[in-house]
Design a protein around this motif. Structure first.
Motif, PDB file in Angstrom:
ATOM      1  N   HIS A 133      17.135  69.347  14.901  1.00 19.61           N
ATOM      2  CA  HIS A 133      17.119  69.892  13.537  1.00 19.61           C
ATOM      3  C   HIS A 133      16.368  71.214  13.505  1.00 19.61           C
ATOM      4  CE1 HIS A 133      18.662  67.202  10.289  1.00 19.61           C
ATOM      5  NE2 HIS A 133      18.744  66.360  11.311  1.00 19.61           N
ATOM      6  N   ILE A 134      16.856  72.149  12.712  1.00 19.65           N
ATOM      7  CA  ILE A 134      16.162  73.425  12.544  1.00 19.65           C
ATOM      8  C   ILE A 134      14.847  73.214  11.779  1.00 19.65           C
ATOM      9  CG2 ILE A 134      17.342  74.119  10.382  1.00 19.65           C
ATOM     10  CD1 ILE A 134      16.512  76.487  13.340  1.00 19.65           C
ATOM     11  N   GLU A 135      14.751  72.103  11.005  1.00 22.55           N
ATOM     12  CA  GLU A 135      13.525  71.822  10.236  1.00 22.55           C
ATOM     13  C   GLU A 135      12.466  71.145  11.096  1.00 22.55           C
ATOM     14  OE1 GLU A 135      16.494  70.478   9.556  1.00 22.55           O
ATOM     15  OE2 GLU A 135      17.263  71.590   7.820  1.00 22.55           O
ATOM     16  N   ALA A 136      12.826  70.757  12.320  1.00 19.16           N
ATOM     17  CA  ALA A 136      11.858  70.102  13.216  1.00 19.16           C
ATOM     18  C   ALA A 136      10.894  71.134  13.779  1.00 19.16           C
ATOM     19  CB  ALA A 136      12.599  69.395  14.350  1.00 19.16           C
ATOM     20  N   GLU A 137       9.771  70.645  14.336  1.00 18.49           N
ATOM     21  CA  GLU A 137       8.781  71.554  14.920  1.00 18.49           C
ATOM     22  C   GLU A 137       9.175  71.936  16.340  1.00 18.49           C
ATOM     23  OE1 GLU A 137       5.138  69.336  14.610  1.00 18.49           O
ATOM     24  OE2 GLU A 137       5.105  69.494  12.418  1.00 18.49           O
ATOM     25  N   GLY A 138       8.670  73.074  16.798  1.00 19.70           N
ATOM     26  CA  GLY A 138       8.892  73.488  18.186  1.00 19.70           C
ATOM     27  C   GLY A 138       9.699  74.766  18.289  1.00 19.70           C
ATOM     28  N   ASP A 139       9.907  75.194  19.522  1.00 22.40           N
ATOM     29  CA  ASP A 139      10.643  76.421  19.813  1.00 22.40           C
ATOM     30  C   ASP A 139      12.125  76.064  19.958  1.00 22.40           C
ATOM     31  OD1 ASP A 139      11.877  78.608  20.996  1.00 22.40           O
ATOM     32  OD2 ASP A 139      10.162  79.090  22.266  1.00 22.40           O
ATOM     33  N   HIS A 140      12.879  76.258  18.867  1.00 24.56           N
ATOM     34  CA  HIS A 140      14.275  75.809  18.851  1.00 24.56           C
ATOM     35  C   HIS A 140      15.110  76.482  19.932  1.00 24.56           C
ATOM     36  CE1 HIS A 140      12.667  75.058  14.804  1.00 24.56           C
ATOM     37  NE2 HIS A 140      13.338  73.929  14.940  1.00 24.56           N
TER      38      HIS A 140
END
Ligand code: DX5
Ligand code: ZN
Length: 229
Positions: free
Chosen positions: A94-101
């Motif tokens: 998900h784009i709303e998740a944390e981290g370096d997409h």
């Protein structure tokens, strides 16, 4: 004008009977599924808890269909390899998740798995624009993730058109999937707007005749696409 990829039907195992997963998977395969969708929820990104890599591995053993693994996880980075090793064919973050997409999507592709980015209903298409060159699939959620059996949110339709426009204008090529509340009754509109993968749990697994439900869903999507030409 770029060709929109073929219409595909993706039954979501969230609506299957978990007590007999193997026969449920066989039922979906026999019904004409093009891939299988597995919803991974961590009780943080959404208020629900479902399955982990072991279930993905079990599904892998039960069919040769591509497994589309939808990570509704707040911090998916540490689990990408576990789901890839378990047999994911597409891994959606998900784009709303944390981290370096971008780094996560590159890592998924480096392991020869299709990389996907997912948007919640309220998230605008612009949020995923920077990562579009890195993905094989964009999933537009048509319900708030967390549970099956919710009502399709029509407001996401313009976003699907916007995403499809990006694939034709900028020359990127990716599938557009839609997930949540999908059935033969409402699939024509997202198809007309450019979606080509239709993920459905309740309307397929809870149908009296799953094969007929898959056929009807495919026909509705095809009809929607033809009407937009
Ligand atoms: C919702 C999941 C969906 C869900 C769809 O959070 O991502 O894949 O299984 O189920 P239905 O088709 O019942 O809305
Ligand atoms: Zn899903």
């Amino acid at each position: 004008m770029q060709q929109i990829p073929e219409i595909q039907i993706s039954p979501s195992l969230l609506a299957a009977d978990f007590g007999c997963l193997t026969s449920e998977i066989e039922r979906a395969v026999a019904a004409g599924a093009d891939e299988l969708h597995l919803d991974i929820m961590d009780a943080r990104f959404v208020r629900n808890l479902t399955m982990g890599p072991d279930i993905v591995q079990a599904a892998r053993k039960s069919s040769n269909l591509r497994l589309s693994v939808h990570l509704m996880m707040m911090q998916p980075a540490d689990f990408l390899d576990a789901f890839i090793d378990a047999g994911a064919g597409t891994l959606l973050i998900h784009i709303e998740a944390e981290g370096d997409h971008a780094a996560m999507l590159r890592h998924i592709r480096s392991r020869n798995v299709r990389a996907g980015i997912t948007l919640n209903p309220e998230t605008p298409a612009a949020a995923v624009a920077p990562v579009l060159p890195l993905v094989d699939e964009v999933l537009a959620m048509s319900v708030h993730p967390g549970f099956g059996g919710q009502r399709f949110i029509e407001e996401v339709l313009p976003k699907i058109a916007e995403l499809r426009h990006q694939t034709t204008v900028d020359g990127h090529s990716f599938d557009i999937s839609v997930d949540g509340g999908i059935s033969a009754e409402n699939a024509a509109a997202p198809a007309a707007y450019g979606a080509n993968i239709f993920i459905a749990g309740t309307s397929l697994f809870r149908a009296a005749d799953m094969a007929a439900a898959v056929r009807a869903l495919r026909a509705a999507a095809q009809q929607g696409r033809n009407s937009s030409r």
